[in-house]
Design an enzyme around this catalytic site. Sequence first.
Site, PDB file in Angstrom:
ATOM      1  N   LYS A  89       5.103  -8.765   2.369  1.00 11.58           N
ATOM      2  CA  LYS A  89       5.597  -9.286   1.291  1.00 11.58           C
ATOM      3  C   LYS A  89       7.059  -9.484   1.660  1.00 11.58           C
ATOM      4  O   LYS A  89       7.487  -8.728   2.979  1.00 11.58           O
ATOM      5  CB  LYS A  89       5.762  -7.289   0.619  1.00 11.58           C
ATOM      6  CG  LYS A  89       3.616  -7.340  -0.351  1.00 11.58           C
ATOM      7  CD  LYS A  89       3.220  -8.950  -0.725  1.00 11.58           C
ATOM      8  CE  LYS A  89       1.863  -8.907  -0.629  1.00 11.58           C
ATOM      9  NZ  LYS A  89       0.807  -7.981  -1.373  1.00 11.58           N
TER      10      LYS A  89
HETATM   11  C1  LIG Z   1      -0.093  -7.600  -2.177  1.00 11.26           C
HETATM   12  C2  LIG Z   1      -0.388  -7.413  -3.281  1.00 11.26           C
HETATM   13  C3  LIG Z   1      -0.430  -5.970  -4.659  1.00 11.26           C
HETATM   14  C4  LIG Z   1      -0.837  -4.858  -3.894  1.00 11.26           C
HETATM   15  O1  LIG Z   1       0.079  -4.193  -2.988  1.00 11.26           O
HETATM   16  P1  LIG Z   1       0.062  -2.738  -2.062  1.00 11.26           P
HETATM   17  O2  LIG Z   1       2.020  -2.723  -2.387  1.00 11.26           O
HETATM   18  O3  LIG Z   1      -0.315  -3.438  -0.893  1.00 11.26           O
HETATM   19  O4  LIG Z   1      -0.663  -2.077  -3.192  1.00 11.26           O
HETATM   20  C5  LIG Z   1      -0.645  -6.426  -5.782  1.00 11.26           C
HETATM   21  N1  LIG Z   1      -0.656  -7.556  -6.195  1.00 11.26           N
HETATM   22  C6  LIG Z   1      -0.294  -8.754  -5.834  1.00 11.26           C
HETATM   23  C7  LIG Z   1      -0.864  -9.735  -6.336  1.00 11.26           C
HETATM   24  C8  LIG Z   1      -0.579  -8.221  -3.900  1.00 11.26           C
HETATM   25  O5  LIG Z   1      -0.410 -10.010  -3.913  1.00 11.26           O
END
Ligand SMILES: *Cc1c(COP(=O)(O)O)cnc(C)c1O
Length: 385
Positions: free
Chosen positions: A187
């Site tokens: 991210k």
């Molecule tokens: C990465 C992601 C999540 C989950 O994030 P985590 O921190 O791994 O739980 C949820 N929704 C979307 C759209 C994502 O890309």
Amino acid sequence: MTLPFLPFARPDIGDAEIAAVTEALRSGWVTTGPKTREFEQAFVQYLGDHRLEAVAVNSATAGLHLALEALGLGPGDEVIAPTLTFTATVEVVRYLGADPVLVDVDPVTLNIDPEKIRAAITPRTKAIIPVHYGGLACDMDAIFSIARTHGLKVVEDAAHALPTTWKGALVGQLASDVTAFSFYANKTITTGEGGMAVTRNPEIAQRMRVMRLHGMNRDAFDRFTSRAPAWYYEVIAPGFKYNMTDVAAAMGVEQLARLPAFVQRRQQLAARYHQQLAALPLTLPANAPAGDTHAWHLYVIRLNEEAGHERDAVIQALSDQGIGTSVHYVPLHRHPYWRDRYQLTPGMFPVAEAAYQSMISIPMFTAMSDADQDRVIATLHEVLG
Ligand SMILES: *Cc1c(COP(=O)(O)O)cnc(C)c1O
């Protein structure tokens, strides 16, 4: 000459993060404590609205779960969400025994289509979970208007949306009930694993704080530092184990400080892709409206049908040149669990389906060099030109 493999994403972790994590490890306090509080405060500061409360958790999935729990979602309730997302967006709805209602997306932005939300509302609908796909804000005016008309909650899945703005305001300070950010490895900032749930409602914030740590009314750091007896706490609900560690938070504080530079680099990379790929038979990702910020978590290209290239063959050709890609996402209606449980068929989601068949996420991360990007661009020209 074989060039090194270029992944589609890679975290950008520098000496500051390494020093901060080392310091946290040496401090004697590794679980939720002062660094987590500091990260929460820095996050509110970044969002620029002091009425907000930030609750650090160990994933965005945890944040979304806590949000829906705090809003009182339960069996019989329905939550509307897009099919073109990661399964975490809606698995949390099932945790609470409620049912997600998946809808199609807009062909230009690939964000949830407000008209499809309107059409999916039933007397059981309790909430909407918009996902700011790739880092581009959903049409939040339309979504808030629908929510107000029908008395629905709004929980934003902002896993891609740091920093994203809608009409000049950062996602996180909009009118939704809770916004959940992700700090997963790929991210826009990362703590390895981690997330932040943000709300302006103090009761929801308090419920999420209690439920992120076993439903206890005092966390370990509070018990360790306050004058009340350290051993005493009360369990007021069967909570979860969703707290962030100080090791992760130490990383988060440093990553957040670098976010302005990160987003600048992502914007540069997006602008270069836009320019250099414009002549190819591709649909390039939509820009944010003038004056707004796109977080550019992803750069998703779509192959135009008339050019006759197979998506999988293009992915293979890039892979043969050592270039990593991904697909965001196999729509939820295609996954056996969601498909079978809710009897979903591709024909119900023509826009997401067409996008899925033609899409490729190409490398987009702050640590990639212009030369790395030139390789991607040159290869796409060879394959598609
Ligand atoms: C990465 C992601 C999540 C989950 O994030 P985590 O921190 O791994 O739980 C949820 N929704 C979307 C759209 C994502 O890309």
